[in-house]
Design a protein around this motif. Sequence first.
Motif, PDB file in Angstrom:
ATOM      1  N   UNK A   6     -43.718 -10.306  -4.668  1.00 13.85           N
ATOM      2  CA  UNK A   6     -43.815  -9.536  -5.828  1.00 13.85           C
ATOM      3  C   UNK A   6     -44.989  -8.531  -6.185  1.00 13.85           C
ATOM      4  N   UNK A   7     -44.911  -7.588  -7.150  1.00 14.06           N
ATOM      5  CA  UNK A   7     -45.974  -6.823  -7.642  1.00 14.06           C
ATOM      6  C   UNK A   7     -46.243  -7.079  -8.909  1.00 14.06           C
ATOM      7  N   UNK A   8     -47.484  -7.202  -9.197  1.00  8.47           N
ATOM      8  CA  UNK A   8     -47.736  -7.440 -10.663  1.00  8.47           C
ATOM      9  C   UNK A   8     -48.578  -5.913 -11.117  1.00  8.47           C
ATOM     10  N   UNK A   9     -48.102  -5.230 -11.930  1.00  9.41           N
ATOM     11  CA  UNK A   9     -48.574  -3.714 -12.144  1.00  9.41           C
ATOM     12  C   UNK A   9     -49.702  -3.799 -13.312  1.00  9.41           C
ATOM     13  N   UNK A  10     -50.320  -2.958 -13.645  1.00 15.18           N
ATOM     14  CA  UNK A  10     -51.535  -2.860 -14.419  1.00 15.18           C
ATOM     15  C   UNK A  10     -51.093  -3.157 -15.908  1.00 15.18           C
ATOM     16  N   UNK A  11     -49.738  -2.986 -16.015  1.00 14.18           N
ATOM     17  CA  UNK A  11     -49.037  -3.105 -17.325  1.00 14.18           C
ATOM     18  C   UNK A  11     -48.661  -4.530 -17.744  1.00 14.18           C
ATOM     19  N   UNK A  12     -48.783  -5.383 -16.716  1.00 13.29           N
ATOM     20  CA  UNK A  12     -48.420  -6.858 -16.848  1.00 13.29           C
ATOM     21  C   UNK A  12     -47.069  -7.022 -16.404  1.00 13.29           C
TER      22      UNK A  12
END
Length: 347
Positions: free
Chosen positions: A210-216
């Motif tokens: 998974x990837x958690x981006x800067x927007x959450x």
Amino acid sequence: MNKPTLIFSILFLLQACSSPKQNKDNEEPRVDEVTASYRTTGSVERLHDEVNQLIPANAQIEILAEGFTWSEGPLWLAEEKMLVFSDVPENTVYSWKEGEEKAIYLQPSGYTGQAPRAGETGSNGLLLSPDGKLVLCQHGDRRVATMQAPLATPQATFSTLADNWEGKKFNSPNDAAFHQNGDLYFTDPPYGLPKQAEDTTREIDIQGVYRLDKTGSTILLTDELTRPNGIAFSPDYKTLYVANSDSKKAIWMAYDVKEDGTLDNGRVFFDATDMTAERKGLPDGLKVNPNGYIFATGPGGVLLFDPEGKHLGTILTGQATANCAFDDEYNYLYITADMYLMRIKLQ
């Protein structure tokens, strides 16, 4: 006692005191030498001369601490000049400093609930966020979280970074790596779930990366791996490496990282499936040095790869080996191997 007899007795005693400790238990590593500070064990398998650019010819594997149930997730804290690492089944993070004994750094580390819980509940992978906070992959709480307290005064207070995908709770986040843009990439195998109740507690059937981006937002990048585990970027952040801890498909994958953060061109970087029959361990944690060389725990210990996937050699620990980490100056590689914390000098 005459003088020749006295000299002979002294020499005999000196020789006896300097003899290596003998291995009386198959579970204990074979000790090859006793140094002034630490016992040593194992060896370095050098399949190509290139290994000598990574590890000095006289480097030995030192045993720094022992007595853990399953050591994992080593992380060097430069300001504290200290290593921290997880003991997953014991729900504890330990610390180690040169010249000091191991100490409890954080407890609990991965499961903060009150009710008894089966499975491997502690933290696994540890890393630092871009702003210097401790980030933990927490098996028991089934999330990636940040410790709220400063590194110098740790406390078991956490804030959640990610704990679900599309409203379904993660299995047990295992290892993670930050992209240079601040996005967090992590793996989610089922190792931390209670085995006897897995069918009732598990909410996600896949094993995802998974990837958690800067927007959450949490984005599934791939579900093609059966047991995704260790994860790391190349120095230019254009390639993502992921270990697959499956004895039937013991491989490391490499993916191109696209500009939008998604993955493309997944390919087998190295296949170690045949090696598992002869050597302990599976593909697990991995780190990449500034020149792009990969240090990956797997069958036999820590496998060394060049950026093209050539197997250069192996740091043979003699144990099932979980993970590894560099210090801030790349002078040492720290290794968590079953019940041991080890290290080896680097070039």
